[in-house]
Design an enzyme around this catalytic site. Structure first.
Site, PDB file in Angstrom:
ATOM      1  N   GLU A  60     -15.699 -45.072  26.894  1.00 27.91           N
ATOM      2  CA  GLU A  60     -15.764 -46.511  27.183  1.00 27.91           C
ATOM      3  C   GLU A  60     -15.536 -46.815  28.657  1.00 27.91           C
ATOM      4  O   GLU A  60     -16.222 -47.656  29.245  1.00 27.91           O
ATOM      5  CB  GLU A  60     -14.733 -47.272  26.337  1.00 27.91           C
ATOM      6  CG  GLU A  60     -15.088 -47.380  24.857  1.00 27.91           C
ATOM      7  CD  GLU A  60     -14.832 -46.125  24.060  1.00 27.91           C
ATOM      8  OE1 GLU A  60     -14.233 -45.166  24.603  1.00 27.91           O
ATOM      9  OE2 GLU A  60     -15.226 -46.080  22.881  1.00 27.91           O
ATOM     10  N   HIS A 129      -9.124 -50.727  14.500  1.00 24.06           N
ATOM     11  CA  HIS A 129     -10.500 -51.228  14.375  1.00 24.06           C
ATOM     12  C   HIS A 129     -10.576 -52.701  14.042  1.00 24.06           C
ATOM     13  O   HIS A 129     -11.674 -53.237  13.901  1.00 24.06           O
ATOM     14  CB  HIS A 129     -11.263 -50.450  13.296  1.00 24.06           C
ATOM     15  CG  HIS A 129     -11.496 -49.021  13.648  1.00 24.06           C
ATOM     16  ND1 HIS A 129     -10.496 -48.078  13.614  1.00 24.06           N
ATOM     17  CD2 HIS A 129     -12.613 -48.366  14.066  1.00 24.06           C
ATOM     18  CE1 HIS A 129     -10.988 -46.904  13.982  1.00 24.06           C
ATOM     19  NE2 HIS A 129     -12.257 -47.044  14.259  1.00 24.06           N
TER      20      HIS A 129
END
Lengths: 329, 328
Positions: A60, A129
């Protein structure tokens, strides 16, 4: 108008903007061949090719950094976070580079990047998540933060985000991807950033919420209407910059405010709204601003605990009844 | 009890020294903490005393410092990590948020992370933006973290001692502007202050000023000005812990005075001041004579040092906000 899902509305926004502007490109984990973990980028690789739909390694910080560099040199990257929790790995790039570059370079470089992906409560996706990640972005000067509730908002706001000259954090939701709604097909349809919308007019209390909590608030408002409580529902849509004017306008009418958010709440949307409502409309208030927030804990995996973590309809209704009974006028 | 006059750097050093002597599980790791004794000398001389196994010079790798410390903590050590400047901590934020803060819940209490993450924060030292910011709201947001900011040498020493003894992760911000600003009397024997407790450092009945860290001094000076020029009796509350927030002390004070101004050098929107204002709204609405005011840094990235004074709250801005509140 066409009826389509939230997912299709996002896909259409990407497609239209990529057709309109050759500088727009998409980048992220699995966005190309696999067409996105949640299929938001479906069909884009086929239409636009691998130079404009770029599959990245699982890194990321790396691909966000590449996106920021591309944006500084004039491209319009749309970077996908597979889930927004993973954006923490790119937080240094987002806060220290994307949000500050325009300021630090004395206006020489702006960073027109969109960082998008799903976040917030879902269905047993647990603490890494399904946290409400907007809390880590909406106090960063230099960022805009968008959370679209309906398919129409998803399309109109994503298009504005892509056209915005500065970095935009755009957080969707797993649970909303299959939700259907009316969406304008006009490729020039956009919804400006920084504008709230009054989803339902009412006279007794202003309830401010977005996304999953807005859908819950709508159900509560329907039930309370039977008791004679008229709820005005305001959806901020953009959390930073917040549309203070629309919210204050509603408060001046109803004199009572309840803010509902799924996140843990400390210095959150409810805190900020409570603070600025007090600053701007103190004499209009007939009751303290109530906050209904998620529990101050990581998102649990267990279904029963997950239900308790986010504000329930009962808690929202209780807060509305409390402010309606606290008659200070 | 003997006391010595120490500045904040020496006071923090004393807390580290005494806790390392008391408990062999306490160790230090970070960039330049060992041979150099830290960029601000907070860990001065500790490697010589305790050796390089307990005072560990790390590479320039913030995520690795915190990740290593999480592992150490899971196995029973008590690491005190130093991040050189709070602006660098975004590199390790995922380790703090996803791991340090969550192990207790994730493992249903089988594991916990007894660790301290120390960072210098804040402006007032004419440094550039990554080196001057106030990011406490990032950590105060995180369920599972405690967020502590002392306001002077004595509170710094006593709170760092408590942070090291706390069984869960504590993020500990030290104002660079305060490091050498003043000396205070600090007891020679170990002293600890409870985390999560604010202090009323000046009593008054007309107005409550709420501040922490370097802004406490600004609030106290503003209280002096209001006393001298307006004959206003200001109560000053030093938060000391941002999360968990001591709402009881804040609400009790505002219930008495009816007016409140909160001061911080973090940007305004979604900052700790919003949380304090919302808490007052919830806890003392019917006592409020005026809206709660926030005096904060502007909603922009930290400005270059030539403009620093226009960015960080000063005595004049706090006094002006107080007067508006009193006149409401």
């Amino acid at each position: 108008m066409a009826v389509m899902t939230y997912r299709e509305a996002l896909n259409l926004a990407l497609r239209e903007e990529m057709r309109r502007d050759p500088r727009v490109f998409v980048m992220g984990e699995e966005v190309g061949l696999y067409e996105g973990a949640y299929k938001v980028t479906q069909g884009l690789l086929k239409e636009f090719g691998p130079r404009r739909v770029v599959d990245t390694p699982i890194a990321e910080s790396g691909f966000t950094g590449i996106g920021i560099g591309a944006a500084m040199l004039g491209l319009r990257p749309v970077v996908e976070m597979m889930t927004f929790n993973f954006a923490l790995l790119a937080l240094d790039q987002i806060v220290n580079s994307a949000a500050k570059m325009y300021y630090m370079s004395g206006g020489q470089f702006n960073v027109p990047i969109v960082i998008r992906g799903p976040g917030g409560p879902a269905a047993q996706l647990a603490a890494q998540h399904s946290q409400s990640m907007e809390t880590y972005f909406y106090h960063v000067p230099g960022l805009k933060v968008v959370r679209p509730t309906t398919p129409m908002d998803a399309k109109g706001l994503l298009k504005s985000a892509i056209r915005d000259p500065n970095p935009v954090i755009f957080i969707e939701a797993e649970t909303l991807y299959p939700v259907k709604g009316e969406v304008p097909e006009d490729p020039d349809f956009v919804i400006p950033l920084g504008r709230a919308v009054v989803r339902r007019e009412g006279t007794d209390v202003t309830v401010i919420a977005y996304m999953g909590m807005m859908y819950r608030a709508i159900e509560v408002a329907d039930e309370l209407a039977k008791e004679g409580i008229s709820v005005e529902l305001v959806d901020p849509r953009t959390l930073r910059p917040m549309d203070v004017e629309t919210i204050i306008g509603s408060v001046r009418k109803t004199h009572r405010v309840v803010v509902v958010e799924a996140g843990a709440g400390f210095a959150g949307m409810g805190s900020e709204i409570s603070a600025f409502v007090t600053e701007h409309a103190f004499d209009d208030l007939d009751a303290p601003v109530e906050r209904v927030t998620g529990a101050n804990a990581p998102m649990p995996y267990a279904r029963n605990l997950e239900k308790l973590k986010t504000p329930t309809k009962d808690k929202i209704a209780a807060a509305i009844r409390r402010v309606c009974n606290a008659n200070g006028s | 009890m003997s006391v010595t006059k120490l500045n904040m750097v020496k006071a923090l050093n004393l807390a580290l020294l005494q806790e390392m002597e008391r408990d062999p599980a306490v160790l230090i790791l970070g960039e330049d903490v060992g041979v150099d004794g830290g960029v601000f000398r907070v860990t001065d001389d500790l490697q010589r005393k305790f050796g390089s196994q307990r005072v560990i010079d790390s590479p320039l790798a913030e995520a690795a410092i915190i990740g290593t410390a999480v592992g150490m903590a899971l196995y029973g050590l008590k690491p005190v990590c130093e991040i050189q400047f709070s602006g660098f901590a975004f590199q390790c934020f995922h380790q703090i948020e996803n791991h340090a803060a969550r192990y207790r819940l994730r493992s249903q209490g089988r594991f916990h992370c007894q660790m301290v993450i120390r960072m210098p924060y804040g402006g007032g030292v004419r440094a550039l933006e990554h080196h001057t910011e106030s990011e406490e709201q990032f950590y105060a947001h995180v369920p599972g973290l405690k967020m502590v900011i002392p306001s002077g040498p004595r509170t710094a020493r006593a709170l760092l001692t408590s942070a090291i003894r706390d069984p869960d992760p504590v993020v500990f911000f030290e104002s660079k502007a305060l490091y050498h600003a003043a000396k205070e009397e600090v007891p020679a024997d170990p002293e600890a202050l409870p985390i999560g407790r604010a202090q009323v450092v000046r009593e008054g009945r007309d107005l409550t000023l709420i501040a922490y860290g370097a802004m406490l001094r600004v609030a106290r000076e503003a209280a002096d000005v209001l006393q001298a020029e307006d004959r206003v009796e200001t109560e000053v509350v030093d938060l000391l812990t941002i999360a968990p927030l001591d709402r009881e002390t804040i609400v009790t004070s505002v219930a008495k005075t009816g007016r409140a101004v909160v001061v911080h050098e973090a940007p305004r929107s979604f900052g700790p001041g919003a949380e304090v204002a919302a808490s007052i709204m919830e806890g003392a609405f019917l006592h409020l004579e005026a809206p709660v005011r926030r005096v904060t840094a502007n909603d922009v990235s930290f400005v270059g040092f030539a403009r620093e004074k226009a960015h960080v709250p000063d005595v004049a801005r706090v006094a002006a906000a107080a007067r508006e509140t009193l006149a409401f």
